[in-house]
Scaffold this motif. Structure first.
Motif, PDB file in Angstrom:
ATOM      1  N   LYS A  51      -4.728   3.906   0.077  1.00  0.00           N
ATOM      2  CA  LYS A  51      -4.934   2.643  -0.639  1.00  0.00           C
ATOM      3  C   LYS A  51      -5.251   2.969  -2.091  1.00  0.00           C
ATOM      4  N   TRP A  52      -4.761   2.145  -2.989  1.00  0.00           N
ATOM      5  CA  TRP A  52      -5.000   2.398  -4.404  1.00  0.00           C
ATOM      6  C   TRP A  52      -6.479   2.304  -4.770  1.00  0.00           C
TER       7      TRP A  52
ATOM      8  N   HIS B 224       0.841  -1.195   0.000  1.00  0.00           N
ATOM      9  CA  HIS B 224       0.000   0.000   0.000  1.00  0.00           C
ATOM     10  C   HIS B 224       0.879   1.250   0.000  1.00  0.00           C
TER      11      HIS B 224
END
Length: 198
Positions: free
Chosen positions: A136-137, A1
């Motif tokens: 977070k993506w 992350h």
């Protein structure tokens, strides 16, 4: 992350030591603030203090939110930044509508309407959504959805004041600054979260 959520946990540890209180502090703080933000957003959207308080109460007693606010997991930080970004976009929506009404009452009409300026609340929303991506993506999905939502809000506001070409007005007048606020600024925020690695 990406590192932003871990940095937030580290701030609590820096303040209170490597203790359960230290590593839980940031999550508990942002989880508590998210209740207030949700109550204010619901109040603004519904114009009802009762519904705003009810929304805050429901989030306060919701089991998953309570558990995530007590532990050092990244999901509470993602939720906080997405919610705060959404709150900024709601304020921006209301201010843009007020600007359009003022323009409609005081200016000669045209088909598309005016350019509404840089819109600081939209910039704040973009920075917060960039922070969500820096936790977070999966924050990118919210960012894309909110770009579409903001553009539709702009077109709907132009249509509500009676402009003949509200969609082309939104595309020509609002989209360029929207892409800056919700494209370039989130990317810069995301990249800034990696500065400790450069």
């Amino acid at each position: 992350h990406p590192p932003l959520g871990k940095w937030l946990i580290a701030v609590g540890e820096q303040l209170f030591g490597m203790t359960p209180f230290g590593w839980r502090f940031a999550g508990a703080l942002l989880g508590s603030l998210s209740i207030l933000i949700l109550a204010r957003v619901a109040r603004r959207m519904t114009r009802s203090t009762l519904l705003g308080c009810l929304a805050g109460l429901l989030l306060a007693v919701e089991g998953l939110h309570l558990v995530l606010s007590r532990t050092a997991l990244l999901d509470i930080f993602l939720m906080f930044f997405v919610l705060a970004g959404f709150a900024c976009l709601v304020v921006d929506r209301d201010r843009a509508r007020n600007k359009l009404v003022d323009w409609y009452e005081n200016s000669p009409l045209d088909d598309q309407g005016p350019w509404l300026g840089l819109r600081p609340w939209r910039l704040a929303g973009g920075a917060l959504l960039g922070a969500a991506c820096a936790v977070k993506w999966s924050g990118i999905f919210y960012l894309v959805a909110f770009v579409i939502m903001a553009l539709m809000w702009d077109a709907g506001a132009r249509r509500a004041v009676g402009l003949r070409k509200p969609y082309s007005g939104a595309l020509n007048k609002d989209l360029p600054t929207l892409l800056g606020a919700m494209g370039l600024l989130p990317a810069a925020t995301y990249l800034a979260s990696w500065t400790g690695w450069f």
